[in-house]
Design an enzyme around this catalytic site. Structure first.
Site, PDB file in Angstrom:
ATOM      1  N   LYS B 193     104.593  11.077 -23.078  1.00 42.33           N
ATOM      2  CA  LYS B 193     105.919  11.679 -22.935  1.00 42.33           C
ATOM      3  C   LYS B 193     106.949  10.728 -23.534  1.00 42.33           C
ATOM      4  O   LYS B 193     107.139   9.630 -23.011  1.00 42.33           O
ATOM      5  CB  LYS B 193     106.271  11.922 -21.465  1.00 42.33           C
ATOM      6  CG  LYS B 193     107.647  12.593 -21.310  1.00 42.33           C
ATOM      7  CD  LYS B 193     108.184  12.579 -19.886  1.00 42.33           C
ATOM      8  CE  LYS B 193     109.302  11.566 -19.670  1.00 42.33           C
ATOM      9  NZ  LYS B 193     110.439  11.709 -20.588  1.00 42.33           N
ATOM     10  N   GLU B 269     106.013  -2.011 -17.957  1.00 44.00           N
ATOM     11  CA  GLU B 269     106.929  -2.918 -18.635  1.00 44.00           C
ATOM     12  C   GLU B 269     108.317  -2.501 -18.182  1.00 44.00           C
ATOM     13  O   GLU B 269     108.775  -1.403 -18.538  1.00 44.00           O
ATOM     14  CB  GLU B 269     106.826  -2.775 -20.157  1.00 44.00           C
ATOM     15  CG  GLU B 269     105.456  -3.053 -20.725  1.00 44.00           C
ATOM     16  CD  GLU B 269     105.155  -4.545 -20.814  1.00 44.00           C
ATOM     17  OE1 GLU B 269     104.020  -4.873 -21.173  1.00 44.00           O
ATOM     18  OE2 GLU B 269     106.049  -5.357 -20.513  1.00 44.00           O
ATOM     19  N   CYS B 303     115.031  -4.629 -22.931  1.00 41.10           N
ATOM     20  CA  CYS B 303     114.521  -5.219 -21.691  1.00 41.10           C
ATOM     21  C   CYS B 303     114.535  -6.743 -21.795  1.00 41.10           C
ATOM     22  O   CYS B 303     114.636  -7.444 -20.790  1.00 41.10           O
ATOM     23  CB  CYS B 303     113.119  -4.717 -21.412  1.00 41.10           C
ATOM     24  SG  CYS B 303     112.000  -4.858 -22.818  1.00 41.10           S
ATOM     25  N   GLU B 400     120.452  -5.637 -14.116  1.00 40.81           N
ATOM     26  CA  GLU B 400     120.287  -5.397 -15.544  1.00 40.81           C
ATOM     27  C   GLU B 400     121.312  -4.364 -15.994  1.00 40.81           C
ATOM     28  O   GLU B 400     121.317  -3.246 -15.482  1.00 40.81           O
ATOM     29  CB  GLU B 400     118.874  -4.865 -15.815  1.00 40.81           C
ATOM     30  CG  GLU B 400     118.568  -4.703 -17.294  1.00 40.81           C
ATOM     31  CD  GLU B 400     117.173  -4.155 -17.525  1.00 40.81           C
ATOM     32  OE1 GLU B 400     116.767  -3.251 -16.767  1.00 40.81           O
ATOM     33  OE2 GLU B 400     116.490  -4.617 -18.463  1.00 40.81           O
TER      34      GLU B 400
END
Lengths: 500, 496
Positions: B193, B269, B303, B400
């Site tokens: 996906k 991840e 990231c 983040e």
């Protein structure tokens, strides 16, 4: 003050005395649980209390993690060179060897396994495992990876830190060794929960570890219940890896708890419903022998039990005849009798559970060929049991019984047998008996199982990986493959001249 | 019939035309979703709809798994020798190379990254990744273990079967390559996906995969939303492994779903709040340059963004001066302008989220040194932003942000800087700038991060593992290390 367990063994197979503190082992000391409560340890051979041990709580777990963290930052981890870690593990091995008989007796008393089995199987296997990983301790290495000459690129395989470990009651000492050995060898510190049913050898090992000279906090053992201590380990924010061996049901909870807490790495060794496929051309006598070991060893309380025995029609009758004979000759009784093969089930809960499965087998229309009843009138003994005339939808064929109950299924078609064997949510082990080399290897390769035996059953070695496909688990223990479970990989790029 | 996306690029940096079917790619065909619905794909540069693509549902995931299972049992898995698998992946890499500019343009249009960046980094890196794993396909091997001579014990590293993969919107093509390459090389079949925000390059590569000759069902791509398609993949009883790249928040849900369904293997991840530590003796000009890349590359949507920049006090003032100058000179604008460095954020949601963090920074008492405002009046552009005078409890320091917002922190004590740097629940990456070899290596080794750069930032190679400590993830991608995640083991012992 924690209870001191003192016991005099005076049996045909072992005479000796034990005496040791049964507290929680935290930061190098044996201590009471924070609540001051204890857990009674029962002897499954007669249902009586052997002793009580300290009970751990969430708070004790936090203290253990504190101690483990501190040790990791100071006296263990990469502060302690691999060869020193290896030396300490070797010292532990020597002490285990010195106390082999005592450990075997404790294990038999606590778990109901036959002393003969613990003395010749469990204890040597546990020792071999610790010895194997002691040898790895100074051989952990990353890689230097060639990329371009403007950089130095390498990986380090670092210990993770504090690892949580939860072990079951079916082979307590072996499971203890399998868990602590790779974890400590790679430099991690450990917080381990033994089963509340069978903590004695784990606690005795802590005494040996202390004697061997492991610094305080490196190994911590907190006895307690799954829904308190076990749960606390799975959700602990400062434990970055959890290794669990037990039922698939609880395995799921461990994984969920990891997800909901700090995404700790998870390895799981769970259940099985392993197929044992015996072809017409098998060495029949050998096949019968191994098949019986496959299902009745350890009172059937083995994740790798070969509980679905598929026998090709050409040898079906003869196989049934000989295996019935062999099963009937199994000596069920006192773990400390000299000829006992099968002891009691571990607890009343397990006993009831297995008897429940036997009931369901009858209700669903399977035929009891031998056994099916309680053995004797004291303790949790069950007769070796074989069911025939089953179908794949029956609970006794689909679900893990974890007792001395096997189903024997006739098959004809070589083409279809792999499909039948693989028709399970589990995928831990399998066995194939045949003399034909092509069939042996081809069938083995098609079976969806983490371990496949050809013309044998249940053999293991510390250098060979172990683990499950599908819902039998995640990850592999033993062998070099175990090391990755206990190391965190760091990639380092050192710029040697790439200027922007 | 699925929509055919046709677009004429007429820009300073790229002129060309694309035209391709935007259906779900299931069993070798481009098809409508079972619900007959579509998802609008928006251009973040101006907020306008580029095209719409077919939307997948749970049912489509089931169809994809059926196809993937079938392929695994017949035309793929161990039925297809490694060298053939490698050959097909090699062909795919070649086709991607042929269409490099087109892929770069599609990526810039869909995601907002500068065409220059997509052309020089994203697309070549994706191709390199696929080539790298194509080379592994025929080099998968187990071990033969010596135990005793009465037995023969060996392991096989077998493909798992159908693997589920969920990728994010920040590096769509690169993430696509990172996922499918090791999975296909090792013989698994894939149900993937892409992000519903950025599906175009994934769909385009499916066309290339078909052209390359992959048999039907090996690669299946089902575009859809996280809480439908993503969920269906995470809970699927016939998918035995899932790989997810995205936020830590969603990563937890994936792991939980795996535990609740069939205990599928999980690799994750996730996010990061990576520290960049610059010591007094760093090469200052280089450090500034890498630091700018570290936080402002890809619009900060990485990231591995080194969003916490620790500067030792001896060079603080000079670093800040030069870092500010360089940050001010960043060209923010149209991804297809020749000098653009920073494009728009990927969506309004992200834009709002980042602006929300900037607000929280101000509210919590940090000082905006530069930036902090929207750039321009169209699209989702944000000025490169630097915060000073922060403390470790502020949201902008702990969480983040995933945008072009940096936090610059002065430090004095070499002893304490590692503790400060490691003071985060994340552990994805870190950087260290110093000329002193002992300090460089020692500090690198003490940082709790899966990748540490010394005197550089952001370098990556397909043969070097990548992944996070702590809540930044589980497992490692890339390099030989990636293979372990796509092959379980089998062990055999024959009693001779």
């Amino acid at each position: 003050m924690p209870t001191v367990f003192t016991h005099e063994f005076n049996t045909p197979v072992y005479k000796g005395k034990v005496s040791f503190d049964t507290g929680l082992f935290i930061d190098g000391q044996f201590v009471d649980g924070s609540n001051g409560t204890t857990i009674d340890i029962l002897n499954p051979a007669d249902g009586k209390v052997i002793t009580s041990v300290s009970e751990g709580t969430q708070k004790d777990l936090d203290l253990a993690v504190d101690a483990a963290e501190k040790a990791f930052e100071t006296t263990w981890g990469l502060n302690c060179p691999g060869k020193k870690r290896g030396r300490l593990l070797s010292k532990l091995v020597s002490l285990m060897e010195e106390h082999a008989e005592e450990l075997a007796a404790l294990e038999a008393l606590d778990s109901g396994k036959a002393f003969n089995a613990t003395r010749s199987g469990d204890v040597p296997a546990a020792i071999a495992c610790v010895r194997y990983f002691a040898g790895w301790a100074d051989k952990i290495s990353g890689r230097v990876i060639e990329t371009t000459e403007e950089k130095l690129t390498y990986t380090r395989h670092e210990p993770i830190g504090v690892v949580g470990q939860i072990i079951p009651w079916n082979s307590p000492l072996i499971m203890f060794a399998w868990k602590i050995a790779p974890a400590l060898a790679t430099g991690n510190t450990v917080v381990l929960k033994p089963s509340e049913l069978t903590p004695l050898t784990a606690i005795r090992m802590c005494h040996l570890a202390k004697e061997a000279g492991f610094p305080p906090g490196v190994l911590n053992v907190v006895t307690g219940y799954g829904n308190t201590v076990g749960s606390a380990i799975s959700s602990h924010m400062r434990i970055h890896k959890v290794a669990f061996t037990g039922s698939s049901l609880v395995g799921r909870k461990v994984m969920e708890a990891a997800a909901n807490s700090n995404l700790k790495n998870v390895t799981l060794e769970l259940g099985g419903k392993s197929p044992n496929i015996i072809f017409n051309d098998a060495d029949l006598e050998q096949a019968v022998h191994w098949a019986m070991l496959g299902i009745f060893s350890n009172q059937g309380q083995s994740c790798i039990a070969g509980s679905r025995i598929f026998v090709q029609e050409g040898i079906y009758d003869e196989f049934l005849k000989r295996s019935t004979e062999k099963s009937r000759s199994i000596k069920v009784g006192d773990p400390f009798a000299s000829d006992t093969f099968q002891g009691p089930q571990i607890s009343k809960t397990q006993y009831d559970r297995i008897m429940g499965y036997i009931e369901s087998g009858k209700k669903e229309g399977a035929r009891i060929h031998i056994g099916g009843e309680r053995h004797g009138s004291e303790g949790y003994f069950i007769q070796p049991t074989i069911f025939l005339d089953t179908n794949p939808d029956m609970r006794i064929v689909k679900e893990e019984i974890f007792g001395p109950v096997g189903v024997v299924i006739k098959f004809r078609d070589e083409e279809d047998i792999v499909r039948q064997a693989n028709d399970t949510v589990y995928g831990l082990a399998a066995a194939v008996f045949t003399k034909d080399v092509n069939r042996a290897i081809t069938t083995a390769h098609k079976l969806k199982a983490g371990k496949v035996w050809v013309n044998c059953y249940g053999i293991g070695d510390p250098s060979v990986p172990f683990g499950g496909y599908k819902q039998s688990g995640i990850g592999r223990e033993m062998g070099e493959y175990a090391l990755i479970n206990y190391t965190e990989v760091k990639a380092v790029y050192v710029n040697l001249g790439l200027n922007m």
